[in-house]
Design a protein around this motif. Structure first.
Motif, PDB file in Angstrom:
ATOM      1  N   GLY A 136       0.911  10.536   0.127  1.00  0.00           N
ATOM      2  CA  GLY A 136       1.110  10.726  -1.304  1.00  0.00           C
ATOM      3  C   GLY A 136       1.830   9.523  -1.889  1.00  0.00           C
ATOM      4  O   GLY A 136       2.253   8.612  -1.171  1.00  0.00           O
ATOM      5  N   SER A 137       1.982   9.519  -3.188  1.00  0.00           N
ATOM      6  CA  SER A 137       2.602   8.385  -3.883  1.00  0.00           C
ATOM      7  C   SER A 137       4.056   8.672  -4.226  1.00  0.00           C
ATOM      8  O   SER A 137       4.437   9.814  -4.477  1.00  0.00           O
ATOM      9  CB  SER A 137       1.845   8.083  -5.183  1.00  0.00           C
ATOM     10  N   ILE A 138       4.858   7.612  -4.218  1.00  0.00           N
ATOM     11  CA  ILE A 138       6.240   7.681  -4.672  1.00  0.00           C
ATOM     12  C   ILE A 138       6.587   6.337  -5.299  1.00  0.00           C
ATOM     13  O   ILE A 138       6.029   5.294  -4.921  1.00  0.00           O
ATOM     14  CB  ILE A 138       7.213   8.014  -3.517  1.00  0.00           C
ATOM     15  N   THR A 139       7.467   6.363  -6.283  1.00  0.00           N
ATOM     16  CA  THR A 139       7.922   5.123  -6.912  1.00  0.00           C
ATOM     17  C   THR A 139       9.333   4.823  -6.406  1.00  0.00           C
ATOM     18  O   THR A 139      10.225   5.666  -6.503  1.00  0.00           O
ATOM     19  CB  THR A 139       7.960   5.264  -8.443  1.00  0.00           C
ATOM     20  N   VAL A 140       9.502   3.633  -5.849  1.00  0.00           N
ATOM     21  CA  VAL A 140      10.795   3.199  -5.313  1.00  0.00           C
ATOM     22  C   VAL A 140      11.224   1.945  -6.070  1.00  0.00           C
ATOM     23  O   VAL A 140      10.565   0.909  -5.976  1.00  0.00           O
ATOM     24  CB  VAL A 140      10.711   2.908  -3.807  1.00  0.00           C
ATOM     25  N   ASP A 141      12.294   2.057  -6.852  1.00  0.00           N
ATOM     26  CA  ASP A 141      12.749   0.945  -7.705  1.00  0.00           C
ATOM     27  C   ASP A 141      11.610   0.371  -8.545  1.00  0.00           C
ATOM     28  O   ASP A 141      11.479  -0.840  -8.723  1.00  0.00           O
ATOM     29  CB  ASP A 141      13.396  -0.162  -6.860  1.00  0.00           C
ATOM     30  N   GLY A 142      10.750   1.274  -9.030  1.00  0.00           N
ATOM     31  CA  GLY A 142       9.660   0.854  -9.915  1.00  0.00           C
ATOM     32  C   GLY A 142       8.408   0.405  -9.210  1.00  0.00           C
ATOM     33  O   GLY A 142       7.434   0.017  -9.870  1.00  0.00           O
ATOM     34  N   ILE A 143       8.374   0.452  -7.874  1.00  0.00           N
ATOM     35  CA  ILE A 143       7.204   0.008  -7.110  1.00  0.00           C
ATOM     36  C   ILE A 143       6.402   1.226  -6.670  1.00  0.00           C
ATOM     37  O   ILE A 143       6.942   2.139  -6.037  1.00  0.00           O
ATOM     38  CB  ILE A 143       7.632  -0.789  -5.862  1.00  0.00           C
ATOM     39  N   SER A 144       5.124   1.241  -6.987  1.00  0.00           N
ATOM     40  CA  SER A 144       4.246   2.318  -6.541  1.00  0.00           C
ATOM     41  C   SER A 144       3.926   2.130  -5.059  1.00  0.00           C
ATOM     42  O   SER A 144       3.341   1.124  -4.664  1.00  0.00           O
ATOM     43  CB  SER A 144       2.935   2.308  -7.347  1.00  0.00           C
ATOM     44  N   LEU A 145       4.328   3.109  -4.233  1.00  0.00           N
ATOM     45  CA  LEU A 145       4.150   2.987  -2.791  1.00  0.00           C
ATOM     46  C   LEU A 145       3.550   4.262  -2.214  1.00  0.00           C
ATOM     47  O   LEU A 145       3.660   5.345  -2.802  1.00  0.00           O
ATOM     48  CB  LEU A 145       5.498   2.708  -2.108  1.00  0.00           C
ATOM     49  N   THR A 146       2.910   4.111  -1.049  1.00  0.00           N
ATOM     50  CA  THR A 146       2.333   5.245  -0.331  1.00  0.00           C
ATOM     51  C   THR A 146       3.282   5.667   0.786  1.00  0.00           C
ATOM     52  O   THR A 146       3.774   4.825   1.540  1.00  0.00           O
ATOM     53  CB  THR A 146       0.969   4.863   0.266  1.00  0.00           C
ATOM     54  N   ILE A 147       3.533   6.961   0.874  1.00  0.00           N
ATOM     55  CA  ILE A 147       4.349   7.489   1.968  1.00  0.00           C
ATOM     56  C   ILE A 147       3.485   7.526   3.221  1.00  0.00           C
ATOM     57  O   ILE A 147       2.515   8.274   3.300  1.00  0.00           O
ATOM     58  CB  ILE A 147       4.861   8.906   1.632  1.00  0.00           C
ATOM     59  N   ASN A 148       3.836   6.697   4.199  1.00  0.00           N
ATOM     60  CA  ASN A 148       3.036   6.655   5.429  1.00  0.00           C
ATOM     61  C   ASN A 148       3.281   7.867   6.307  1.00  0.00           C
ATOM     62  O   ASN A 148       2.357   8.499   6.803  1.00  0.00           O
ATOM     63  CB  ASN A 148       3.338   5.381   6.216  1.00  0.00           C
ATOM     64  N   HIS A 149       4.552   8.163   6.533  1.00  0.00           N
ATOM     65  CA  HIS A 149       4.919   9.318   7.350  1.00  0.00           C
ATOM     66  C   HIS A 149       6.116  10.003   6.700  1.00  0.00           C
ATOM     67  O   HIS A 149       6.881   9.385   5.959  1.00  0.00           O
ATOM     68  CB  HIS A 149       5.258   8.890   8.781  1.00  0.00           C
ATOM     69  N   LEU A 150       6.269  11.270   7.022  1.00  0.00           N
ATOM     70  CA  LEU A 150       7.326  12.069   6.411  1.00  0.00           C
ATOM     71  C   LEU A 150       7.977  12.918   7.488  1.00  0.00           C
ATOM     72  O   LEU A 150       7.297  13.586   8.277  1.00  0.00           O
ATOM     73  CB  LEU A 150       6.711  12.953   5.320  1.00  0.00           C
ATOM     74  N   ARG A 151       9.299  12.862   7.530  1.00  0.00           N
ATOM     75  CA  ARG A 151      10.063  13.659   8.481  1.00  0.00           C
ATOM     76  C   ARG A 151      11.176  14.354   7.702  1.00  0.00           C
ATOM     77  O   ARG A 151      12.233  13.772   7.449  1.00  0.00           O
ATOM     78  CB  ARG A 151      10.639  12.758   9.576  1.00  0.00           C
ATOM     79  N   GLY A 152      10.889  15.577   7.270  1.00  0.00           N
ATOM     80  CA  GLY A 152      11.844  16.266   6.413  1.00  0.00           C
ATOM     81  C   GLY A 152      11.998  15.525   5.100  1.00  0.00           C
ATOM     82  O   GLY A 152      11.046  15.401   4.330  1.00  0.00           O
ATOM     83  N   ASN A 153      13.195  15.022   4.839  1.00  0.00           N
ATOM     84  CA  ASN A 153      13.435  14.269   3.605  1.00  0.00           C
ATOM     85  C   ASN A 153      13.545  12.758   3.872  1.00  0.00           C
ATOM     86  O   ASN A 153      14.064  12.018   3.051  1.00  0.00           O
ATOM     87  CB  ASN A 153      14.716  14.773   2.923  1.00  0.00           C
ATOM     88  N   VAL A 154      13.028  12.336   5.033  1.00  0.00           N
ATOM     89  CA  VAL A 154      12.998  10.906   5.374  1.00  0.00           C
ATOM     90  C   VAL A 154      11.555  10.421   5.309  1.00  0.00           C
ATOM     91  O   VAL A 154      10.676  10.960   5.988  1.00  0.00           O
ATOM     92  CB  VAL A 154      13.585  10.643   6.776  1.00  0.00           C
ATOM     93  N   LEU A 155      11.301   9.423   4.461  1.00  0.00           N
ATOM     94  CA  LEU A 155       9.949   8.915   4.295  1.00  0.00           C
ATOM     95  C   LEU A 155       9.866   7.470   4.771  1.00  0.00           C
ATOM     96  O   LEU A 155      10.824   6.711   4.658  1.00  0.00           O
ATOM     97  CB  LEU A 155       9.509   9.020   2.837  1.00  0.00           C
ATOM     98  N   SER A 156       8.733   7.106   5.349  1.00  0.00           N
ATOM     99  CA  SER A 156       8.544   5.745   5.852  1.00  0.00           C
ATOM    100  C   SER A 156       7.532   5.010   4.990  1.00  0.00           C
ATOM    101  O   SER A 156       6.558   5.591   4.493  1.00  0.00           O
ATOM    102  CB  SER A 156       8.096   5.753   7.308  1.00  0.00           C
TER     103      SER A 156
END
Length: 219
Positions: A136-156
């Motif tokens: 899925g998508s997330i914005t980090v400091d204004g950058i559109s990024l794809t979450i590669n893996h998810l472990r609870g509330n930790v995203l890579s």
């Protein structure tokens, strides 16, 4: 609305306390020729309203709500920030739908080289874990990024060399706090699922006198 595709880098030129909130001035080589009063510019993922501008700068007022929700309270003069003007109807939609309304602040907890890309793990506050999804998508400091893996509330995340060159991620390190905005559709879906109970749902404000004092708004 924005795409999360950073157009340019800016630098914090000044942070002025005005009536209890902040007036921010950003120096940038962003093309300002088509900017008008009241336009929006995403600054490290925060949607800011332009109140004054010139060829290589713009100013915006930042409310206490934005200060509380984002990393802005810790910004320093000279800090590098990602900037993006609001999208046009004719803009190529290269990222995802970004509102510039930051949900929470996360923290870089892992950083390493991964072949030619940079690998990061970001720990998000537990309350937004339900809005995150692998690929899925997330914005980090204004950058559109794809979450590669998810472990609870930790995203890579993996950032390719082009993204590294165009953004401020060279300043990221373990312990860096970053603005996070979840996919806007996830927020609306949750609200719709409340149904008629949505009118009864009244979350308390997280603003407090202690927070205001810690950030210099009370003496």
């Amino acid at each position: 609305m924005f795409t999360g595709i950073v157009e340019s880098l800016g630098k914090v030129e000044s942070l002025q306390n005005v009536g209890g909130d902040i007036r921010l001035r950003i120096q940038t080589d962003l093309d300002m020729s088509d900017v008008q009063l009241g336009d929006s510019i995403a600054t490290n993922g925060i949607c800011l309203t332009v109140i004054a501008w010139g060829n290589q700068w713009y100013e915006a007022d930042v409310s206490l709500e934005s200060i509380h929700r984002t990393t802005l309270s810790s910004w320093k003069v000279g800090q590098t920030v990602n900037v993006e003007k609001a999208m046009l109807p004719t803009t190529r939609f290269g990222g995802h739908i970004v509102s510039g309304h930051v949900d929470v602040v996360g923290e870089i907890t892992v950083q390493r080289q991964d072949a030619r890309s940079l690998y990061f793990e970001v720990t998000a506050p537990p309350e937004i874990a339900k809005y995150l999804a692998e690929k899925g998508s997330i914005t980090v400091d204004g950058i559109s990024l794809t979450i590669n893996h998810l472990r609870g509330n930790v995203l890579s995340l993996n950032l390719i060399p082009h993204t590294a060159e165009r953004t401020n991620i060279s300043t990221w390190k373990v312990g860096t706090r970053v603005n996070l905005e979840v996919d806007v559709l996830a927020r609306y879906i949750e609200r719709l699922l409340l149904g008629d109970k949505a009118a009864e749902h009244k979350p308390e404000s997280k603003l407090s006198m202690e927070f205001l004092a810690q950030n210099g708004f009370l003496r």
